[in-house]
Write a protein that holds these residues in place. Structure first.
Motif, PDB file in Angstrom:
ATOM      1  N   HIS A   1      -8.234   7.187   3.007  1.00  0.00           N
ATOM      2  CA  HIS A   1      -8.363   6.319   4.179  1.00  0.00           C
ATOM      3  C   HIS A   1      -7.388   5.149   4.078  1.00  0.00           C
ATOM      4  O   HIS A   1      -7.462   4.355   3.129  1.00  0.00           O
ATOM      5  N   ASP A   2      -6.497   5.067   5.049  1.00  0.00           N
ATOM      6  CA  ASP A   2      -5.546   3.960   5.119  1.00  0.00           C
ATOM      7  C   ASP A   2      -6.136   2.938   6.091  1.00  0.00           C
ATOM      8  O   ASP A   2      -6.125   3.137   7.315  1.00  0.00           O
ATOM      9  N   LEU A   3      -6.677   1.846   5.527  1.00  0.00           N
ATOM     10  CA  LEU A   3      -7.394   0.869   6.359  1.00  0.00           C
ATOM     11  C   LEU A   3      -6.594  -0.433   6.507  1.00  0.00           C
ATOM     12  O   LEU A   3      -7.162  -1.523   6.593  1.00  0.00           O
ATOM     13  N   ALA A   4      -5.272  -0.287   6.561  1.00  0.00           N
ATOM     14  CA  ALA A   4      -4.388  -1.454   6.665  1.00  0.00           C
ATOM     15  C   ALA A   4      -4.790  -2.384   7.824  1.00  0.00           C
ATOM     16  O   ALA A   4      -4.610  -3.601   7.735  1.00  0.00           O
ATOM     17  N   TYR A   5      -5.331  -1.803   8.897  1.00  0.00           N
ATOM     18  CA  TYR A   5      -5.627  -2.614  10.100  1.00  0.00           C
ATOM     19  C   TYR A   5      -7.125  -2.808  10.333  1.00  0.00           C
ATOM     20  O   TYR A   5      -7.530  -3.228  11.415  1.00  0.00           O
ATOM     21  N   TYR A   6      -7.944  -2.482   9.310  1.00  0.00           N
ATOM     22  CA  TYR A   6      -9.393  -2.666   9.516  1.00  0.00           C
ATOM     23  C   TYR A   6      -9.791  -4.100   9.149  1.00  0.00           C
ATOM     24  O   TYR A   6     -10.469  -4.367   8.168  1.00  0.00           O
TER      25      TYR A   6
ATOM     26  N   PHE B   1      -5.577  -0.903   1.365  1.00  0.00           N
ATOM     27  CA  PHE B   1      -5.416  -2.153   2.124  1.00  0.00           C
ATOM     28  C   PHE B   1      -4.103  -2.814   1.729  1.00  0.00           C
ATOM     29  O   PHE B   1      -3.541  -2.509   0.670  1.00  0.00           O
ATOM     30  N   THR B   2      -3.655  -3.748   2.555  1.00  0.00           N
ATOM     31  CA  THR B   2      -2.401  -4.439   2.261  1.00  0.00           C
ATOM     32  C   THR B   2      -2.425  -5.867   2.820  1.00  0.00           C
ATOM     33  O   THR B   2      -2.997  -6.096   3.901  1.00  0.00           O
ATOM     34  N   VAL B   3      -1.769  -6.793   2.096  1.00  0.00           N
ATOM     35  CA  VAL B   3      -1.641  -8.128   2.687  1.00  0.00           C
ATOM     36  C   VAL B   3      -0.642  -8.110   3.849  1.00  0.00           C
ATOM     37  O   VAL B   3      -0.665  -8.998   4.695  1.00  0.00           O
ATOM     38  N   SER B   4       0.220  -7.092   3.902  1.00  0.00           N
ATOM     39  CA  SER B   4       1.234  -7.054   4.972  1.00  0.00           C
ATOM     40  C   SER B   4       0.596  -7.226   6.348  1.00  0.00           C
ATOM     41  O   SER B   4       1.136  -7.917   7.205  1.00  0.00           O
ATOM     42  N   LYS B   5      -0.538  -6.591   6.575  1.00  0.00           N
ATOM     43  CA  LYS B   5      -1.142  -6.644   7.908  1.00  0.00           C
ATOM     44  C   LYS B   5      -2.415  -7.476   7.947  1.00  0.00           C
ATOM     45  O   LYS B   5      -2.811  -7.947   9.011  1.00  0.00           O
TER      46      LYS B   5
ATOM     47  N   SER C   1       0.846  -1.197   0.000  1.00  0.00           N
ATOM     48  CA  SER C   1       0.000   0.000   0.000  1.00  0.00           C
ATOM     49  C   SER C   1       0.878   1.242   0.000  1.00  0.00           C
ATOM     50  O   SER C   1       0.420   2.339  -0.285  1.00  0.00           O
ATOM     51  N   THR C   2       2.178   1.079   0.267  1.00  0.00           N
ATOM     52  CA  THR C   2       3.115   2.205   0.207  1.00  0.00           C
ATOM     53  C   THR C   2       3.131   2.822  -1.194  1.00  0.00           C
ATOM     54  O   THR C   2       3.109   4.040  -1.342  1.00  0.00           O
ATOM     55  N   GLN C   3       3.127   1.983  -2.218  1.00  0.00           N
ATOM     56  CA  GLN C   3       3.107   2.535  -3.570  1.00  0.00           C
ATOM     57  C   GLN C   3       1.747   3.161  -3.884  1.00  0.00           C
ATOM     58  O   GLN C   3       1.672   4.211  -4.538  1.00  0.00           O
TER      59      GLN C   3
END
Ligand code: PMP
Length: 432
Positions: A229-234, A252-256, A142-144
């Motif tokens: 909205h950065d929902l990496a942890y939702y 979103f990201t698979v990282s988290k 999601s950084t990119q």
């Protein structure tokens, strides 16, 4: 002579301790790169860090190792994926993933259809975000995508760079990424709650928030604002899913979510087609698309997670993924709170209990990070914990005070358990 002999073991002991401490410091230096989330910059550094680390391990009988909880490296999930055996194994032949293109009919031409389907399937299962009438853009993490969103949202002909803000404490990588290339399109303006709303701006809303786990909404409320909205942890291992998010741009990201930070895959759900197209353009310019192999792996993993709920018969004795993650986070938070409650040296934020629409359970947010406050005489929490060989990230990197540190809760179990033991001791000793 006699006296010297007597001192010899003590000196030897001191030497061993000193080597171990220095090796630990080198390790810390190698891992310390201005608050970035990732660990090191090149293969050489990784190799050196490993050697140093093994050195420290060998000396660990003389003194304790450093525990590095600075980065949010999701190694906690390794155990789960190991017990899944070959269910997520993907075999790719040499002839596959040759072309740059994945789906020329899609405006996001490098998006693998199986990955797009898996993303939609998982969101529909969990109920954490709307997907209908959204455009999916895939990114190298999601950084990119975050950078692609800024590129897409900032007018190229504005007289001044657009102001980017986020409420403190904010994710420490935002200012680093935004100011890295000194862009003419945008600039970092810091804490959203101190922002003068007169000018156009983009507000980054991270919820649950990294570092403090709070559930957030936009704070600026000005008329010229755009929200990302950065929902990496939702996801339901970290917080109750209390509504289906339907914001304009959601990252979103698979990282988290699944714990696969190394695959480097994230996705954006974007309402406006033109914005999605411009984000796609950014990724085209910066990396000519996103690894197909990684997308295929991510698709497989997301599908297996959905299968653990929708085809339970295939997963005898294996807990469904989010239930496993939720239990593990609950266990880790319980351990942490009990360690902190042994004395008055530290404190932690409290989170309201809510019902999770996905699991039906009631629980409070159990974030991937602890936002630990040092109380009383300890006013530099990061240095204090470093002295006790616990590496964390100082509150100053999140636009906050050095009384706070961010601690990762998603490392390997052994490392986390060791951290809890040390923190319990420090806590029960009550202030240095
Ligand atoms: N946003 C937030 C809030 C994060 O915590 C992280 C990872 N630490 C990212 C984005 C970046 O995720 P990725 O690994 O997908 O680039």
């Amino acid at each position: 002579m006699m006296r010297n002999q007597k001192f010899m073991p003590a000196i030897k002991h001191l030497l061993v301790i000193s080597i171990a401490i220095n090796a630990g410091l080198v390790l810390k230096l190698l891992h310390d790169n201005n608050g970035h989330e990732w660990a090191t910059n090149g293969m050489n550094e990784v190799r050196v860090a490993k050697d140093v680390f093994h050195g420290v391990q060998n000396l660990s009988r003389a003194t304790d190792q450093y525990i590095n909880l600075d980065h949010g490296d999701p190694t906690m999930y390794e155990v789960y994926w190991k017990q899944m055996g070959d269910r997520t194994t993907l075999v790719l032949s040499g002839w596959q993933s040759i072309s740059y293109f994945s789906d020329t009919k899609n405006h996001c031409w490098f998006l693998e259809p199986s990955f797009a389907n898996a993303v939609t399937r998982l969101h529909n299962l969990v109920g954490n975000a709307q997907t209908r009438s959204y455009h999916i853009v895939v990114g190298t993490g999601s950084t990119q995508l975050f950078q692609a969103a800024l590129y897409a949202l900032c007018p190229s002909n504005a007289p001044e760079p657009m102001s980017i803000v986020s409420a403190a404490p904010f994710y420490s990588s935002y200012p680093l990424i935004i100011d890295c290339l000194k862009s003419g399109l945008y600039k970092w303006k810091g804490d959203a709650s101190k922002f003068n709303k007169g000018e156009p701006y983009i507000e980054l809303v991270t919820s649950p928030n990294n570092p403090d786990g709070s559930i957030r909404q936009a704070v600026v409320n000005g008329s010229g604002g755009i929200l990302v909205h950065d929902l990496a942890y939702y996801w339901p291992q970290y917080t109750p899913i209390s509504f289906q998010a339907d914001h304009d741009i959601m990252l979103f990201t698979v990282s988290k979510s699944t714990g696969h930070a190394g695959i480097r895959i994230g996705w954006a759900l974007v309402k406006d087609k033109e914005v999605a197209k411009k984000m796609t353009k950014f990724i085209e310019i910066s990396s000519i698309g996103v690894s197909k192999d990684s997308q295929l792996r991510a698709a497989k993993i997301l599908d297996v997670i959905a299968d653990t709920y929708e085809h339970t018969e295939k997963f005898d004795k294996v807990k469904p993924f989010f239930h496993y993650g939720n239990n593990e986070m609950a266990r880790r938070w319980k351990q942490l709170r009990s360690a902190v409650n042994k004395g008055q040296t530290f404190s932690l934020p409290d989170f309201p209990v809510e019902k999770c629409n996905f699991s039906g359970q009631r629980f409070g947010t159990q974030p991937a990070f602890a936002w630990l406050k040092c109380e009383k005489a300890v006013n530099d929490c990061e240095s204090f914990l470093r002295k006790h060989k616990i590496l964390t990230r100082s509150g100053t990197q999140f636009g906050s005070s050095k009384r706070y540190v961010r601690i990762s809760l998603i490392s390997h179990k052994e490392e986390y358990d060791e951290f809890i033991q040390r923190l319990s001791l420090l806590s029960s000793m009550d202030t240095p």
